[in-house]
Write a protein that holds these residues in place. Structure first.
Motif, PDB file in Angstrom:
ATOM      1  N   ALA A 198     -34.563   2.361  17.073  1.00 46.39           N
ATOM      2  CA  ALA A 198     -35.494   1.234  17.145  1.00 46.39           C
ATOM      3  C   ALA A 198     -36.899   1.633  16.746  1.00 46.39           C
ATOM      4  O   ALA A 198     -37.342   2.745  17.046  1.00 46.39           O
ATOM      5  CB  ALA A 198     -35.511   0.660  18.561  1.00 46.39           C
ATOM      6  N   VAL A 199     -37.566   0.732  16.047  1.00 52.42           N
ATOM      7  CA  VAL A 199     -39.001   0.848  15.770  1.00 52.42           C
ATOM      8  C   VAL A 199     -39.642  -0.497  16.061  1.00 52.42           C
ATOM      9  O   VAL A 199     -39.004  -1.546  15.895  1.00 52.42           O
ATOM     10  CB  VAL A 199     -39.311   1.261  14.312  1.00 52.42           C
ATOM     11  CG1 VAL A 199     -38.944   2.689  14.049  1.00 52.42           C
ATOM     12  CG2 VAL A 199     -38.668   0.338  13.304  1.00 52.42           C
ATOM     13  N   ALA A 200     -40.882  -0.470  16.513  1.00 55.29           N
ATOM     14  CA  ALA A 200     -41.604  -1.709  16.793  1.00 55.29           C
ATOM     15  C   ALA A 200     -43.099  -1.459  16.672  1.00 55.29           C
ATOM     16  O   ALA A 200     -43.593  -0.386  17.051  1.00 55.29           O
ATOM     17  CB  ALA A 200     -41.280  -2.209  18.200  1.00 55.29           C
ATOM     18  N   PHE A 201     -43.802  -2.446  16.143  1.00 49.32           N
ATOM     19  CA  PHE A 201     -45.255  -2.399  16.098  1.00 49.32           C
ATOM     20  C   PHE A 201     -45.813  -2.984  17.389  1.00 49.32           C
ATOM     21  O   PHE A 201     -45.202  -3.874  17.987  1.00 49.32           O
ATOM     22  CB  PHE A 201     -45.784  -3.236  14.923  1.00 49.32           C
ATOM     23  CG  PHE A 201     -45.640  -2.561  13.588  1.00 49.32           C
ATOM     24  CD1 PHE A 201     -46.611  -1.687  13.132  1.00 49.32           C
ATOM     25  CD2 PHE A 201     -44.538  -2.798  12.793  1.00 49.32           C
ATOM     26  CE1 PHE A 201     -46.484  -1.065  11.907  1.00 49.32           C
ATOM     27  CE2 PHE A 201     -44.401  -2.192  11.558  1.00 49.32           C
ATOM     28  CZ  PHE A 201     -45.373  -1.320  11.115  1.00 49.32           C
ATOM     29  N   SER A 202     -46.972  -2.489  17.796  1.00 41.04           N
ATOM     30  CA  SER A 202     -47.674  -3.077  18.939  1.00 41.04           C
ATOM     31  C   SER A 202     -48.185  -4.458  18.532  1.00 41.04           C
ATOM     32  O   SER A 202     -48.205  -4.815  17.355  1.00 41.04           O
ATOM     33  CB  SER A 202     -48.849  -2.194  19.353  1.00 41.04           C
ATOM     34  OG  SER A 202     -49.813  -2.142  18.298  1.00 41.04           O
ATOM     35  N   GLU A 203     -48.610  -5.226  19.521  1.00 40.92           N
ATOM     36  CA  GLU A 203     -49.131  -6.562  19.241  1.00 40.92           C
ATOM     37  C   GLU A 203     -50.309  -6.516  18.273  1.00 40.92           C
ATOM     38  O   GLU A 203     -50.450  -7.365  17.398  1.00 40.92           O
ATOM     39  CB  GLU A 203     -49.538  -7.244  20.544  1.00 40.92           C
ATOM     40  CG  GLU A 203     -49.917  -8.685  20.366  1.00 40.92           C
ATOM     41  CD  GLU A 203     -50.193  -9.377  21.685  1.00 40.92           C
ATOM     42  OE1 GLU A 203     -50.881 -10.413  21.647  1.00 40.92           O
ATOM     43  OE2 GLU A 203     -49.742  -8.913  22.732  1.00 40.92           O
ATOM     44  N   SER A 204     -51.135  -5.486  18.387  1.00 46.41           N
ATOM     45  CA  SER A 204     -52.295  -5.342  17.504  1.00 46.41           C
ATOM     46  C   SER A 204     -51.909  -4.822  16.119  1.00 46.41           C
ATOM     47  O   SER A 204     -52.726  -4.826  15.213  1.00 46.41           O
ATOM     48  CB  SER A 204     -53.303  -4.373  18.122  1.00 46.41           C
ATOM     49  OG  SER A 204     -52.775  -3.041  18.091  1.00 46.41           O
ATOM     50  N   LYS A 205     -50.659  -4.357  15.969  1.00 48.87           N
ATOM     51  CA  LYS A 205     -50.131  -3.775  14.724  1.00 48.87           C
ATOM     52  C   LYS A 205     -50.772  -2.433  14.380  1.00 48.87           C
ATOM     53  O   LYS A 205     -50.580  -1.899  13.306  1.00 48.87           O
ATOM     54  CB  LYS A 205     -50.290  -4.730  13.524  1.00 48.87           C
ATOM     55  CG  LYS A 205     -49.746  -6.107  13.746  1.00 48.87           C
ATOM     56  CD  LYS A 205     -48.253  -6.105  13.884  1.00 48.87           C
ATOM     57  CE  LYS A 205     -47.732  -7.537  13.947  1.00 48.87           C
ATOM     58  NZ  LYS A 205     -46.375  -7.630  14.377  1.00 48.87           N
ATOM     59  N   MET A 206     -51.537  -1.861  15.327  1.00 47.47           N
ATOM     60  CA  MET A 206     -52.206  -0.584  15.092  1.00 47.47           C
ATOM     61  C   MET A 206     -51.349   0.614  15.490  1.00 47.47           C
ATOM     62  O   MET A 206     -51.600   1.731  15.070  1.00 47.47           O
ATOM     63  CB  MET A 206     -53.540  -0.532  15.850  1.00 47.47           C
ATOM     64  CG  MET A 206     -54.516  -1.623  15.435  1.00 47.47           C
ATOM     65  SD  MET A 206     -54.944  -1.574  13.684  1.00 47.47           S
ATOM     66  CE  MET A 206     -55.902  -0.081  13.634  1.00 47.47           C
ATOM     67  N   LEU A 207     -50.336   0.387  16.333  1.00 46.00           N
ATOM     68  CA  LEU A 207     -49.457   1.449  16.801  1.00 46.00           C
ATOM     69  C   LEU A 207     -48.020   1.133  16.413  1.00 46.00           C
ATOM     70  O   LEU A 207     -47.634  -0.036  16.308  1.00 46.00           O
ATOM     71  CB  LEU A 207     -49.552   1.603  18.317  1.00 46.00           C
ATOM     72  CG  LEU A 207     -50.918   1.961  18.879  1.00 46.00           C
ATOM     73  CD1 LEU A 207     -50.884   1.924  20.400  1.00 46.00           C
ATOM     74  CD2 LEU A 207     -51.366   3.326  18.387  1.00 46.00           C
ATOM     75  N   LEU A 208     -47.245   2.187  16.233  1.00 47.27           N
ATOM     76  CA  LEU A 208     -45.829   2.064  15.910  1.00 47.27           C
ATOM     77  C   LEU A 208     -45.059   2.915  16.909  1.00 47.27           C
ATOM     78  O   LEU A 208     -45.402   4.084  17.130  1.00 47.27           O
ATOM     79  CB  LEU A 208     -45.579   2.558  14.485  1.00 47.27           C
ATOM     80  CG  LEU A 208     -44.149   2.568  13.989  1.00 47.27           C
ATOM     81  CD1 LEU A 208     -43.593   1.149  13.935  1.00 47.27           C
ATOM     82  CD2 LEU A 208     -44.082   3.221  12.617  1.00 47.27           C
ATOM     83  N   ALA A 209     -44.046   2.351  17.530  1.00 46.77           N
ATOM     84  CA  ALA A 209     -43.244   3.077  18.512  1.00 46.77           C
ATOM     85  C   ALA A 209     -41.821   3.239  17.991  1.00 46.77           C
ATOM     86  O   ALA A 209     -41.300   2.377  17.278  1.00 46.77           O
ATOM     87  CB  ALA A 209     -43.219   2.332  19.840  1.00 46.77           C
ATOM     88  N   SER A 210     -41.204   4.367  18.355  1.00 43.56           N
ATOM     89  CA  SER A 210     -39.802   4.611  17.994  1.00 43.56           C
ATOM     90  C   SER A 210     -39.029   5.011  19.237  1.00 43.56           C
ATOM     91  O   SER A 210     -39.583   5.584  20.176  1.00 43.56           O
ATOM     92  CB  SER A 210     -39.705   5.711  16.937  1.00 43.56           C
ATOM     93  OG  SER A 210     -40.169   6.944  17.440  1.00 43.56           O
TER      94      SER A 210
END
Length: 86
Positions: A59-71
């Protein structure tokens, strides 16, 4: 109306497990090759790549602000990266 294909990207060696849309033309992907990649979808250029997990990244997802990416992977770890790499 029919959607038209804008671009195909050969993103990973093996299966692609997750794709997330960021702001602008940024797209992130993850796969069975243990990689997380950040792409410019307009050009198909890889902007950044991380190999932080010991196994497939599901899984990958951007934060609400689109400044961070999580895996996330089956290794019980969540990694957070800057979605605006230098």
């Amino acid at each position: 109306p029919r959607a038209s294909l804008k671009r195909s990207i050969q993103a990973h060696e093996g299966r692609v497990w997750s794709v997330a849309a960021g702001s602008g033309h940024r797209v992130a992907s993850s796969g069975s090759d243990k990689c997380v990649s950040l792409w410019d979808a307009a050009s198909g250029t890889r902007r950044a790549s991380w190999r932080l997990h010991p196994g497939p990244v599901f899984a990958v997802a951007f934060s609400e602000s689109k400044m961070l990416l999580a895996s996330a992977s089956e290794d019980t770890q969540v990694h957070v990266m800057d979605a605006e790499p230098p």
